[in-house]
Write an enzyme that holds these catalytic residues in place. Sequence first.
Site, mmCIF file in Angstrom:
data_model
loop_
_atom_site.group_PDB
_atom_site.id
_atom_site.type_symbol
_atom_site.label_atom_id
_atom_site.label_comp_id
_atom_site.label_asym_id
_atom_site.label_seq_id
_atom_site.Cartn_x
_atom_site.Cartn_y
_atom_site.Cartn_z
ATOM 1 N N SER A 226 61.182 35.465 67.882
ATOM 2 C CA SER A 226 62.235 36.027 68.713
ATOM 3 C C SER A 226 61.789 36.236 70.155
ATOM 4 O O SER A 226 62.612 36.502 71.032
ATOM 5 C CB SER A 226 62.693 37.368 68.117
ATOM 6 O OG SER A 226 61.621 38.294 68.049
ATOM 7 N N SER B 77 57.110 36.226 65.328
ATOM 8 C CA SER B 77 57.668 36.081 66.668
ATOM 9 C C SER B 77 56.629 36.091 67.769
ATOM 10 O O SER B 77 56.947 35.759 68.910
ATOM 11 C CB SER B 77 58.693 37.192 66.921
ATOM 12 O OG SER B 77 59.754 37.110 65.998
ATOM 13 N N LYS C 31 58.922 41.768 76.612
ATOM 14 C CA LYS C 31 60.123 41.446 75.850
ATOM 15 C C LYS C 31 61.116 42.601 75.985
ATOM 16 O O LYS C 31 60.716 43.782 75.984
ATOM 17 C CB LYS C 31 59.713 41.223 74.389
ATOM 18 C CG LYS C 31 60.789 40.739 73.447
ATOM 19 C CD LYS C 31 60.136 40.483 72.094
ATOM 20 C CE LYS C 31 61.109 39.999 71.040
ATOM 21 N NZ LYS C 31 60.411 39.698 69.754
#
Length: 604
Positions: A149, A173, A75
């Site tokens: 997210s 997330s 990420k």
Amino acid sequence: MQDLPFDIASLHAAYESGTKPGDVVAECYRRIAASGDPGIFITLIDAEKAHAEAARLGPFDRVAKPLWGVPFAIKDNIDAVDEQTTAGCPAFAYEAAADAFTVAKLRAAGAILIGKTNLDQFATGLVGVRSPYPIPKNALDPEIVPGGSSSGSAVAVARGLVSFALGTDTAGSGRVPAALNNIVGLKPTVGALSASGLVPACRTVDTISVFALTVEDAYRAFQSAAGHDPADAFSKAVTTPDLGTAPPHPTIGVPDTASLEFFGDAVQAASYAAALDTLRSEGGEIVEFDFTPFYRVAEMLYGGVWVAERHAVVGPLMDTAPEAVHPVIRRIVGAATKFSATDTFNSLYRMEALRRTCEAAMAGIDLLCVPTIPTFFTVADLEADPIGPNTKLGTYTNFVNLLGLCGIAVPTGTRSDGRPASVTLLARAGQDSLTAALASRLHRKARVTLGATGWALPEIPEPAPTLGPDEIVVAAVGAHMSGLPLNGELIRLGGRFIATASSAPGYRLYRLTGGPPFRPGLMRDATGGAIDLELWALPLASFGAFMAGIPAPLGIGTVTLADGGTVNGFICESAGLEGATDITEFGGWRAYLAAATDRQGAVP
């Protein structure tokens, strides 16, 4: 090569057959180019760098490097050396001088970094549509939100572009996108994975998480990345034993009917009920209780002062260049300015009170099983209401890190409408191996294909019992066995199930007087028989505390197993047999309880 599944078992089998890691790297880039989704990655590692990393691996060695040749992504709020970290905000971007602690450990284990993935800006959101970059498409249905997210990481794994990917998890997330894309999302104990090199969201409750196609792959990546980091003040030394077998009779807490929430989604309710039926059929005992205190904790993450932690990161940019921040993020983080220092302490007091209530609710329960998400939302739903659906998606996730729980989201089949079914298993801090072992069992019972790839779940042999260097085996013969009243004492001290077993012939089992909890006593007697038992591994550091809690006439001695080996186990002094009943004929305490319950309708 184009048909090669990217789960680790399949990849390593291919390497053993002569496939080269450079070929796999090339296939990663080919798949990414063919995906037709520019929203998955923010940055791709230069292909020459990735090929050079593959070339440096040396001969195939899955022992020294358990992730040898395995492609992964991270990420884009996690650092990779000489690459930009954007946190989903170009105005915030910087070039990282070093790998994040976890990324360095994964590379040392043989994994090859392919790229950095899209996210809800500053890791604020559970929907995956709060990004200034193109929005990743849900891997199964582009009309459904990809989940945030960690949207790009989840989609990259679900589409088979990489084998696993790092996300982060503050409010869910690392779990919500897993449920929405039919993959596994492992959310470790907070502190087990170092946050060095991570742009924080809420630093006190953040954790890096792992997305993978299988539980085994997620856990292997977690094991490889875990480790105490002196540079991270929140890092913890968490034990990560090899993934073993789940206890045969876990006690599983679930929300009762009155507190179970699906927001009218009857199909989701049915898929959750089916997962609980599977757990029952596998020996689990389902215990319902009022989940309201957990919901109250969940409300505090965004509705309380913890949003000020987000402001600590985003606030300076909002002050100098507010237009650089996504409007929904500005709205959420901007709420932090209304809280005072007094509000902070009052929130901390309320949090501790709720924590005590939740701990009491979990007393006697090994782990929790909740829906990963209560229902599904479309991209159009989020365009109409950017906040409401996000809040609902966090129903069963927002409380987890605040309470210090670990968890794993796992696919459990396909709903009647074709959408993916998922549940999350949660346990106390440090019990990551417990949740993963049971999640693996659930995943295999579901018999679903992996992500959106159509690949079958690989056949993996049942893991052989293993013992860590700092563990000792204890044979439980009675109330300390899985699902029985005192098993929680073993689990709270870090015990983990190894295997069911049997003593050698020459033992007698007695039902002792007193209770509850009711207890048996095991004694060596040449005229006796073999007695069923369970083997549990207990950290050596906890063994003294465990023995201190054993009341007379019971104690710990040497028990001989049917295979001739010896272990530490519960034994009984002869003085404790006054008034006891010989139950050796049943062959074990669990069989005795079952027979007694059948006859009398209640445990004697």
